[in-house]
Design a protein around this motif. Structure first.
Motif, mmCIF file in Angstrom:
data_model
loop_
_atom_site.group_PDB
_atom_site.id
_atom_site.type_symbol
_atom_site.label_atom_id
_atom_site.label_comp_id
_atom_site.label_asym_id
_atom_site.label_seq_id
_atom_site.Cartn_x
_atom_site.Cartn_y
_atom_site.Cartn_z
ATOM 1 N N ASP A 100 0.823 -1.213 0.000
ATOM 2 C CA ASP A 100 0.000 0.000 0.000
ATOM 3 C C ASP A 100 0.854 1.259 0.000
ATOM 4 N N LEU A 101 2.127 1.134 -0.341
ATOM 5 C CA LEU A 101 3.046 2.266 -0.239
ATOM 6 C C LEU A 101 2.628 3.433 -1.134
ATOM 7 N N VAL A 102 2.305 3.174 -2.387
ATOM 8 C CA VAL A 102 1.986 4.264 -3.321
ATOM 9 C C VAL A 102 0.771 5.042 -2.831
ATOM 10 N N GLU A 103 -0.275 4.342 -2.439
ATOM 11 C CA GLU A 103 -1.482 5.009 -1.950
ATOM 12 C C GLU A 103 -1.183 5.867 -0.719
ATOM 13 N N ARG A 104 -0.437 5.301 0.216
ATOM 14 C CA ARG A 104 -0.146 6.029 1.459
ATOM 15 C C ARG A 104 0.722 7.261 1.202
ATOM 16 N N LEU A 105 1.651 7.180 0.259
ATOM 17 C CA LEU A 105 2.513 8.324 -0.020
ATOM 18 C C LEU A 105 1.785 9.437 -0.761
ATOM 19 N N VAL A 106 0.830 9.085 -1.577
ATOM 20 C CA VAL A 106 0.174 10.086 -2.419
ATOM 21 C C VAL A 106 -1.023 10.735 -1.734
ATOM 22 N N THR A 118 6.666 13.461 -0.249
ATOM 23 C CA THR A 118 6.492 12.538 0.872
ATOM 24 C C THR A 118 7.508 11.406 0.788
ATOM 25 N N GLY A 119 7.725 10.766 1.916
ATOM 26 C CA GLY A 119 8.625 9.625 1.957
ATOM 27 C C GLY A 119 8.185 8.631 3.020
ATOM 28 N N PRO A 120 8.557 7.360 2.875
ATOM 29 C CA PRO A 120 8.098 6.310 3.782
ATOM 30 C C PRO A 120 9.095 6.034 4.904
ATOM 31 N N GLN A 121 8.683 5.150 5.786
ATOM 32 C CA GLN A 121 9.608 4.590 6.771
ATOM 33 C C GLN A 121 10.406 3.470 6.098
ATOM 34 N N VAL A 122 11.698 3.450 6.324
ATOM 35 C CA VAL A 122 12.578 2.446 5.720
ATOM 36 C C VAL A 122 12.911 1.393 6.761
ATOM 37 N N LEU A 123 12.677 0.147 6.420
ATOM 38 C CA LEU A 123 12.958 -0.978 7.300
ATOM 39 C C LEU A 123 13.977 -1.895 6.641
ATOM 40 N N SER A 124 14.844 -2.453 7.441
ATOM 41 C CA SER A 124 15.878 -3.334 6.912
ATOM 42 C C SER A 124 15.339 -4.741 6.754
ATOM 43 N N SER A 125 15.580 -5.333 5.612
ATOM 44 C CA SER A 125 15.082 -6.671 5.321
ATOM 45 C C SER A 125 16.221 -7.667 5.425
ATOM 46 N N GLY A 126 16.076 -8.666 6.309
ATOM 47 C CA GLY A 126 17.117 -9.681 6.454
ATOM 48 C C GLY A 126 18.369 -9.122 7.098
ATOM 49 N N GLY A 127 19.434 -9.914 7.101
ATOM 50 C CA GLY A 127 20.730 -9.495 7.603
ATOM 51 C C GLY A 127 20.817 -9.370 9.114
ATOM 52 N N GLU A 145 13.324 8.084 13.772
ATOM 53 C CA GLU A 145 13.143 8.949 14.941
ATOM 54 C C GLU A 145 13.354 10.419 14.573
ATOM 55 N N VAL A 146 14.363 10.703 13.761
ATOM 56 C CA VAL A 146 14.610 12.082 13.334
ATOM 57 C C VAL A 146 13.446 12.596 12.486
ATOM 58 N N ALA A 147 12.989 11.756 11.552
ATOM 59 C CA ALA A 147 11.935 12.188 10.629
ATOM 60 C C ALA A 147 10.616 12.455 11.332
ATOM 61 N N LEU A 148 10.401 11.837 12.499
ATOM 62 C CA LEU A 148 9.189 12.134 13.265
ATOM 63 C C LEU A 148 9.194 13.580 13.746
ATOM 64 N N ALA A 191 6.387 15.843 3.892
ATOM 65 C CA ALA A 191 5.646 15.039 4.859
ATOM 66 C C ALA A 191 6.267 13.648 4.966
ATOM 67 N N TYR A 192 6.556 13.253 6.185
ATOM 68 C CA TYR A 192 7.029 11.894 6.464
ATOM 69 C C TYR A 192 5.811 11.029 6.738
ATOM 70 N N VAL A 193 5.725 9.889 6.066
ATOM 71 C CA VAL A 193 4.559 9.008 6.187
ATOM 72 C C VAL A 193 5.039 7.656 6.727
ATOM 73 N N PRO A 194 5.164 7.512 8.051
ATOM 74 C CA PRO A 194 5.719 6.273 8.602
ATOM 75 C C PRO A 194 4.847 5.053 8.365
ATOM 76 N N GLU A 195 3.547 5.280 8.080
ATOM 77 C CA GLU A 195 2.668 4.135 7.801
ATOM 78 C C GLU A 195 3.009 3.487 6.461
ATOM 79 N N ALA A 196 3.612 4.251 5.564
ATOM 80 C CA ALA A 196 4.110 3.696 4.298
ATOM 81 C C ALA A 196 5.479 3.087 4.579
ATOM 82 N N GLU A 197 5.697 1.874 4.147
ATOM 83 C CA GLU A 197 6.940 1.189 4.477
ATOM 84 C C GLU A 197 7.622 0.650 3.225
ATOM 85 N N VAL A 198 8.940 0.712 3.242
ATOM 86 C CA VAL A 198 9.744 0.093 2.191
ATOM 87 C C VAL A 198 10.890 -0.644 2.868
ATOM 88 N N ARG A 199 11.233 -1.788 2.320
ATOM 89 C CA ARG A 199 12.333 -2.579 2.871
ATOM 90 C C ARG A 199 13.528 -2.508 1.922
#
Length: 307
Positions: A100-106, A118-127, A145-148, A191-199
């Motif tokens: 749902d990233l595109v919808e949440r960002l737009v 706008t930009g999403p919250q970035v989460l690390s995948s694996g590793g 935390e900074v973007a909040l 606008a920072y949109v933490p509900e939108a997520e990208v890994r």
């Protein structure tokens, strides 16, 4: 609102298909994806072949094959010239967006005419089992935390087309910072949109992480001398507040935070030296990433119920 998605790739045959597929499977209600434009820059693997096979099956996908690497800014300008949407979304081919990233960002733009980027919250995948993976995940938690407090947008950004020039001309090779400056200069709001997520995927070593941070430090230093804008993560007080909040909630990360701070401190010094010597990192060696796992478990996640 109508969106043009740009996916930027250099030798991303390991992740490109997953990235394109994730954008094709977006859950959309109030937003429409007009097109997905894959821009390959000097790829020597099967990146272009993968993109073209997707394009053969879907008329909404186009491929721009740039035979030489001339920097990401040049690739973004090719995308901007081809894009037709009210909003342009810029993403790396090594990123996996939530469904749902595109919808949440737009949506924030459709509800507020002054919201232009706008930009999403970035989460690390694996590793998660490696030191590099833990530090990478912790780094992005600090970005969160900074973007909040003040938006710092990166990895994937959505921008109103009308707030960008037809061509990004400033010699700043940190594209998100340049676009933030353009939007603010045109009277737009971030606008920072933490509900939108990208890994994204972590570097496969601490040395790779250090090299990435050194390049970014140099790019930020160059940008500071050319733009009337500094990203939020370059403000020491904001970073210190973010560290304090994180430590109060998760005191167990202190050791990793000290190590990450050391890596960042050295990278900042070397990045300043690079900038003084005239480096701009217009073209840089891609970070070697651990893409072996695409996990839903995220270390230091910003989500509720974090582990």
């Amino acid at each position: 609102m109508q969106v043009s998605v740009g996916i930027f790739a250099h030798n991303e045959e390991r992740t490109l298909a997953r990235s394109i597929d994730a954008f094709l499977q977006q859950q959309l209600n109030e937003v429409k994806i007009l097109e997905i434009i894959v821009v390959s820059c000097g790829s020597t693997d099967d990146t272009v072949g993968i993109a073209r096979r997707f394009a053969e099956r879907n008329a909404h996908i186009r491929v721009i094959d740039r035979p030489e690497r001339q920097g990401k800014l040049a690739a973004i300008n090719d995308f901007l010239a081809a894009a037709t949407g009210q909003v342009v979304l810029i993403a790396g081919a090594d990123l996996i967006p939530s469904d749902d990233l595109v919808e949440r960002l737009v949506l924030p733009m459709s509800r507020d005419r002054d919201c232009a980027m706008t930009g999403p919250q970035v989460l690390s995948s694996g590793g998660r089992a490696t030191m590099a993976g833990r530090l990478h995940s912790l780094l992005w938690r600090l970005h969160h935390e900074v973007a909040l407090d003040r938006p710092k947008l990166g990895e994937i950004v959505a921008v109103r087309s009308s707030f960008l020039p037809h061509q990004l001309a400033a010699p700043v090779n940190c594209d998100e910072v340049l676009m933030e400056a353009e939007v603010i200069g045109a009277g737009g709001r971030l606008a920072y949109v933490p509900e939108a997520e990208v890994r994204n995927f972590p570097p496969d070593s601490v040395g790779e992480l250090y090299g990435q941070r050194r390049r970014i430090a140099c790019q930020h230093r160059v940008a500071a001398g050319l733009l009337a804008h500094r990203p939020a993560t370059t403000h020491k007080r904001m970073v210190a507040r973010a560290m304090g909040r994180l430590l109060r909630r998760k005191p167990g990360v202190l050791g990793d935070l000290v190590l990450l701070s050391g890596v960042e401190a050295v990278a900042q010094v070397r990045g300043r030296i690079d900038a003084y010597r005239g480096s701009t990192y217009q073209i840089w060696r891609p970070v070697v990433r651990d893409t072996s796992a695409h996990s839903s478990h995220v270390v230091y996640s910003g989500a509720e119920g974090e582990k």
